[in-house]
Design a protein around this motif. Structure first.
Motif, mmCIF file in Angstrom:
data_model
loop_
_atom_site.group_PDB
_atom_site.id
_atom_site.type_symbol
_atom_site.label_atom_id
_atom_site.label_comp_id
_atom_site.label_asym_id
_atom_site.label_seq_id
_atom_site.Cartn_x
_atom_site.Cartn_y
_atom_site.Cartn_z
ATOM 1 N N GLY A 1 0.825 -1.212 0.000
ATOM 2 C CA GLY A 1 0.000 0.000 0.000
ATOM 3 C C GLY A 1 0.860 1.264 0.000
ATOM 4 O O GLY A 1 0.556 2.234 -0.702
ATOM 5 N N GLU A 2 1.930 1.249 0.785
ATOM 6 C CA GLU A 2 2.839 2.400 0.814
ATOM 7 C C GLU A 2 3.526 2.583 -0.535
ATOM 8 O O GLU A 2 3.665 3.712 -1.026
ATOM 9 N N ARG B 1 2.374 1.554 -3.486
ATOM 10 C CA ARG B 1 1.380 2.030 -4.463
ATOM 11 C C ARG B 1 1.145 3.526 -4.295
ATOM 12 O O ARG B 1 1.028 4.263 -5.283
ATOM 13 N N TYR B 2 1.067 3.987 -3.050
ATOM 14 C CA TYR B 2 0.884 5.417 -2.799
ATOM 15 C C TYR B 2 2.065 6.207 -3.384
ATOM 16 O O TYR B 2 1.864 7.228 -4.052
ATOM 17 N N ARG C 1 1.751 6.405 -7.116
ATOM 18 C CA ARG C 1 0.730 7.397 -7.507
ATOM 19 C C ARG C 1 1.306 8.803 -7.460
ATOM 20 O O ARG C 1 1.100 9.604 -8.369
ATOM 21 N N ARG C 2 2.014 9.115 -6.371
ATOM 22 C CA ARG C 2 2.601 10.453 -6.238
ATOM 23 C C ARG C 2 3.667 10.680 -7.304
ATOM 24 O O ARG C 2 3.774 11.773 -7.865
#
Length: 103
Positions: free
Chosen positions: A63-64, A66-67, A70-71
């Protein structure tokens, strides 16, 4: 001096591309756009450094990561817009170079 359209680093009211038409590259909106472009590029560098640190951390969750991706995508999009805007304001090298002498 001819009036040029400058691609701005922020979207228009409906998310479309926004342009500035001005003969004054030192006007308020031009300086604001310059400042935002600089901030966007600095943010991209910061996000990249953080993402690279995360990749080296075996405890980083999916999850980290993927975040972070995205950024990074947002930052790349900003950087490409800055490059397009700045590239569009470069002088045409064929117009500025002296004509070649014929042989």
């Amino acid at each position: 001096m001819s009036e040029e359209l400058r691609l701005l680093p922020w979207p228009g009211p409906n998310g479309q591309r926004a342009y500035l038409s001005t003969e004054d590259p030192t006007g308020f909106l031009s300086r604001l756009a310059d400042d935002l472009e600089t901030a966007q590029l600095n943010t991209g560098a910061d996000v990249l450094a953080h993402a690279l640190q995360m990749l080296d951390d075996p405890r980083a969750s999916s999850g980290e990561l993927r975040y972070a991706v995205r950024r990074l995508g947002e930052c790349l999009s900003d950087a490409l817009r800055v490059a397009e805007s700045r590239g569009g304001r470069l002088p045409d090298p064929e117009e500025d170079s002296p004509a070649e002498a014929s042989a």
